[in-house]
Design a protein around this motif. Structure first.
Motif, short mmCIF file in Angstrom:
data_model
loop_
_atom_site.label_atom_id
_atom_site.label_comp_id
_atom_site.label_asym_id
_atom_site.label_seq_id
_atom_site.Cartn_x
_atom_site.Cartn_y
_atom_site.Cartn_z
N UNK A 1 1.01 -1.17 0.22
CA UNK A 1 -0.03 0.07 -0.07
C UNK A 1 0.66 1.41 -0.03
N UNK A 2 0.57 2.08 1.04
CA UNK A 2 1.32 3.33 1.16
C UNK A 2 3.13 3.11 1.16
N UNK A 3 3.56 4.20 0.67
CA UNK A 3 5.17 4.29 0.61
C UNK A 3 5.47 5.50 1.19
N UNK A 4 6.94 5.49 1.88
CA UNK A 4 7.34 7.02 2.19
C UNK A 4 7.89 7.48 0.98
N UNK A 5 8.16 8.75 1.01
CA UNK A 5 8.41 9.74 -0.10
C UNK A 5 10.09 9.62 -0.22
N UNK A 6 10.59 8.77 0.58
CA UNK A 6 12.29 8.49 0.52
C UNK A 6 12.65 7.94 -0.80
N UNK A 7 14.05 7.80 -1.02
CA UNK A 7 14.66 7.08 -2.27
C UNK A 7 15.50 6.10 -1.42
N UNK A 8 15.44 5.03 -1.62
CA UNK A 8 14.10 4.28 -2.12
C UNK A 8 12.99 4.41 -1.27
N UNK A 9 11.82 4.50 -1.78
CA UNK A 9 10.51 4.50 -1.01
C UNK A 9 10.62 3.33 -0.24
N UNK A 10 9.84 3.54 0.86
CA UNK A 10 9.73 2.25 1.85
C UNK A 10 8.17 1.92 2.12
#
Length: 163
Positions: free
Chosen positions: A144-153
């Protein structure tokens, strides 16, 4: 390590794909045509071993993502024709990623990192539990939802291990 690529679009046609009538395979293979809305068209050869996420039935008009091995040989025809490894029907509630995940559970394209929770289902293609570490394997990840980091978590709902 498989080089997974994907193609997203609307199913425009599904028809039987003749492999070998004499071997009892008649009707076991399908050809699914998918158009992306920009005029690009891809045909997916669907085999009995093609994994359909959540075993959903796909019909003409459905939005799907087809995942295939970009390094596998393909006939030089138009539209391109790929052997589908995974087909995922579009959903408002979950995303699907098919990739090789390394020992830190980061996808090969470095866009997604998995944080496994106790409630994350880890299964084999046949629905049986997978009891080993899913790291360093090809995985189908439903999340479902992810963080906005790289890479997304993300904390996935379900992981299917492609042994």
């Amino acid at each position: 390590m498989t080089n997974f690529q994907s193609f997203y679009g609307i199913v425009t046609m599904i028809e039987d794909f003749l492999i070998d009538q004499t071997a009892g395979k008649d009707g076991c293979y399908k050809l699914i045509s998918v158009e992306d809305g920009n005029g690009s068209l891809v045909n997916f050869v669907v085999e009995p071993c093609t994994y359909f996420v959540n075993q959903e039935i796909v019909t003409a008009g459905d939005m799907v993502t087809g995942f295939y091995d970009a390094d596998a040989p393909v006939p030089l025809i138009f539209p391109p024709q790929f052997r589908a490894i995974v087909i995922a029907k579009d959903s408002n509630f979950a995303n699907v990623k098919v990739a090789h995940f390394n020992n830190e559970l980061v996808s090969s394209d470095n866009t997604l990192k998995l944080n496994i929770a106790p409630y994350t289902q880890i299964l084999l293609r046949n629905g049986q539990p997978f009891t080993k570490n899913p790291a360093n394997r090809n995985l189908i990840v439903i999340y479902g939802p992810t963080t906005r980091s790289i890479p997304a978590q993300t904390t996935p709902y379900k992981i299917i291990v492609l042994c």
